[in-house]
Write an enzyme that holds these catalytic residues in place. Structure first.
Site, mmCIF file in Angstrom:
data_model
loop_
_atom_site.group_PDB
_atom_site.id
_atom_site.type_symbol
_atom_site.label_atom_id
_atom_site.label_comp_id
_atom_site.label_asym_id
_atom_site.label_seq_id
_atom_site.Cartn_x
_atom_site.Cartn_y
_atom_site.Cartn_z
ATOM 1 C CG ASP A 366 5.798 0.990 -3.346
ATOM 2 O OD1 ASP A 366 4.979 1.608 -2.651
ATOM 3 O OD2 ASP A 366 6.104 -0.203 -3.150
ATOM 4 C CD GLU A 402 5.579 4.678 -0.118
ATOM 5 O OE1 GLU A 402 4.495 4.644 0.491
ATOM 6 O OE2 GLU A 402 6.004 3.720 -0.794
#
Length: 725
Positions: A366, A402
């Site tokens: 993330d 990401e």
């Protein structure tokens, strides 16, 4: 008033345990069958106490950790084993201006804790300042004399031994991978065939009905939204909401305890392992969505749970000119300090633990750009990338970035090192724009369809480096993408201010639900168009859980706090939208059966073996002629025909044999009217047979056409033709 509330300290435990010096590594609590070694890092501590907690009455026995090696405080306690609750108390400076916030009144959770028990009450005892005076958080005055024991969770010693039997990772190559992004609770909470006591749990996710569903979709990897131990924000709890997505970690080694059917302390660990073993038996890899960019402690006004009270300046990035301020590249109040060697060690130890001890097969990072920031800029040569590259364990699993964060310069799609794959946000945006009819998207669409060589080829990567997705947990579901122009997040309690305002969506003429049969048919066709595009694109496809059966969040594009039917899978849709589910299964089967849709190398656009042979790919106009630059630049270009040559696959199979596949013709029409596509001349094929037609409700068709003859492609639809002779 309890002793903890009065500040007089807890009642001592019944007897002092035996204490041996122990070892400084590994960190955390490690049970070896005879006792447990405890080790915790703190460079600023003046004294560290290990607190053995009796969870029945919240009493504790304190043990001084007198052994210190390289700022690691440690001891070995014979006879202490699985199920023992514990924490640490760190005595040291509370000097916010110097970046330090030690508070011995707080029972601190182990940063290396493998399991946690209990909950947080968010009372004054969790905070190192007077809640009635927020300015005091940075004042440097001593923290209030409030003890957090009984108000916080406890760390738990686990039994590390587990019968993995013959478990082994499927190690599916990227080019053969189909990823399915899922939520442990959301996937299982309402499934009628999962027993009530297993719903919302790791055991429920491993139930045969879930695995059968995934295998019917030819899924090879399930990507789980965060399962590291996380915290539900107090603000959300006050609103009757929860941190459903789980992007609020404080325990990077522990599976989230609320996802365990077992209520026993530490029971989440063997249950998680059993889940992984079941997925592996079905040939499905387990990828974890991990959040190493920040922690649940938030900014300077957040609670003191572990990192802040152990060594604030080591674990968090602080402003250069004011150490009281947390640098925030994540939008959550803090950023983990991936420049510090012990913080880097924590991340790498955590990653290795999940691979070696929990048997997971990869990670999706993330806001990965945060980890790559050396000073302020994102740096491809940062220490984090160096460590991953040389690590013999972590470097061998799937690593998915990401590739952005919320800081300046954080959007880094295409810029991660060669070992990494990336969520391709440009693929998402382009496919959305193309099918909703945006002008000047045809050239970009062609690049995304063929693996985004413009983003990945220069770094030595292959098409599979592009994790192709159109929807994910963050944003609209696929059904909502074609049903709403605007977000509808009122249920989140923020007056619809939260969530992305620009979604590249199109409601097909009416906002939200409608009984208009024409609009409903158009929406269904748009869903099929997008799903078909995703699964015939070069790269690694990722499907959002529930998109295969039309899951809706009723226009909520930021359902992070919605632990309810709004976010859970509605399994009745499997029957109500059986045609869509069948269509998706047909697409994944087509992709699985035909390597021409999952090439390991980029197209060259010219004859592979020289001479006059047909090239590996050809871009054609609806009239059957090769595209010119003028065709690509056409502002209103909506149609394109793509020839994929199954006889021109340059890469061999795993045993070095040449791969030969069928050839295909993809006819895309994103326009508002039907278009006759003229199939190319006999140099390409004698005839073609349609295998997918998105204009048909089930996607099936018996259409066949000879070379040089037209085939009508309905408005806003896609036909996939296979060479028949």
């Amino acid at each position: 008033m309890s002793s903890a509330e009065s500040g007089t300290g807890p009642t001592p435990g019944p007897s002092a345990p035996t204490v041996w010096p122990g070892q400084s590594y590994p960190l955390g609590a490690v049970y070896d069958g005879a006792g447990t070694n405890f080790a915790v890092f703190s460079e600023v501590a003046e004294r560290v106490e290990l607190c053995l907690v009796d969870d029945r009455d919240n009493t504790e026995t304190r043990v001084n950790l007198d052994e210190v090696d390289g700022y690691v405080w440690h001891a070995y306690l014979p006879g202490i084993g699985p199920g023992q609750h514990y924490g640490f108390r760190v005595h040291g400076p509370f000097e916010p201006a110097a970046g330090q916030r030690c508070d011995s009144g707080k029972l601190l959770l182990d940063p290396y804790g493998k399991a946690f028990h209990g909950d947080f009450d968010f009372g004054p005892a969790l905070f190192s300042y007077d809640l009635t005076d927020p300015d005091g958080a940075d004042s440097g005055y001593p923290p209030p004399a409030l003890d957090s024991l009984g108000h916080t969770m406890t760390s738990v010693v686990i039994n590390p031994f587990f019968d993995w039997a013959t478990d082994r990772s499927p190690r599916t190559p990227y080019h053969e991978t189909i990823i399915y992004e899922a939520h442990v609770k959301g996937m299982t909470q309402t499934h009628p065939e999962i027993p009530d006591e297993l719903r919302g749990t790791y055991a429920g996710l491993a139930h045969p009905v879930i695995i059968d569903h995934l295998t019917s979709l030819n899924v090879t990897a399930i990507e789980l939204m965060p399962v590291h131990q996380f915290l539900h924000d107090h603000r959300l709890l006050q609103l009757g909401l929860r941190n459903y997505w789980g992007y609020n970690t404080f325990g990077f080694f522990a599976p989230h305890n609320q996802y365990a059917a077992s209520r026993q302390a530490g029971g989440a660990v063997p249950e998680f392992k059993a889940m992984v073993r079941s997925f592996h038996q079905a040939g499905i890899e387990v990828i974890l969505d991990v959040v190493y960019n920040h922690t649940a402690e938030g900014d300077h006004l957040g609670p003191t749970l572990n990192f802040r009270g152990i060594d604030n300046a080591a674990y968090y990035r602080l402003a250069d000119d004011d150490k009281r301020i947390y640098t925030d590249y994540t939008g959550t109040g803090n950023s983990l300090n991936a420049r510090h060697p012990h913080t880097l060690q924590l991340i790498m130890d955590s990653l290795r633990y999940w691979v070696t001890e929990m048997h997971v097969d990869g990670f999706r990072f993330d806001l990965a750009s945060t980890l790559a920031r050396e000073l302020h800029d994102v740096d491809r040569l940062s220490a984090f990338f160096d460590l991953v590259q040389q690590d013999p364990v972590v470097s061998q699993v799937k690593l998915i970035a990401e590739p952005w964060d919320v800081g300046e310069g954080g959007y880094q799609v295409g810029n991660f090192p060669g070992l990494w794959t990336e969520w391709n946000g440009k693929y998402r945006d382009t496919v959305r724009d193309y099918w909703r009819g945006e002008p000047e998207t045809l050239g970009e669409f062609g690049s995304r369809l063929t693996g985004s060589s413009d983003l990945y080829e220069a770094t030595g990567r292959r098409p599979s480096a592009s994790i192709n997705f159109v929807t994910c947990h963050d944003g609209f579901t696929l059904t909502d993408l074609v049903s709403y122009n605007e977000k509808h997040n009122e249920a989140n309690g923020e007056d619809n201010r939260d969530g992305e305002g620009y979604n590249r969506s199109w409601n097909c003429g009416v906002e939200g639900p409608t009984d208009d049969p024409a609009i409903r048919a158009l929406r269904a066709r748009q869903i099929r168009n997008i799903m078909a595009t995703l699964l015939v694109s070069q790269g690694t496809p990722m499907i959002l859980h529930g998109d295969e059966m039309g899951r809706t969040q009723h226009g909520n594009n930021n359902a992070y706090c919605q632990d309810s039917e709004l976010s859970w899978m509605d399994w009745t849709l499997a029957e109500r939208n059986a045609d869509l589910l069948s269509f998706t299964r047909a697409l994944t089967a087509l992709r699985t059966a035909h390597p021409v849709f999952r090439r390991r190398r980029f197209f060259e656009g010219r004859p592979i073996r020289g001479g006059d042979e047909v090239r590996d790919i050809a871009w054609l106009t609806p009239a059957g002629y090769e595209m010119t630059q003028q065709d690509w630049d056409s502002e209103f270009g909506r149609c394109v025909m793509v020839f994929l040559n199954g006889d021109a696959l340059p890469e061999p199979d795993a045993r070095g044999r040449r791969i030969v596949d069928d050839s295909f013709l993809l006819c895309f029409n994103a326009g508002e009217t039907p278009v006759d596509f003229v199939t190319p001349n006999t140099e390409y094929a004698q005839g073609w047979a349609a295998v997918i037609d998105t204009a048909d409700g089930a996607g099936s068709t018996e259409l066949s056409v000879q070379a040089g003859r037209p085939v009508t492609v309905a408005a806003r639809s896609l036909i996939i033709l296979r060479k028949s002779r």
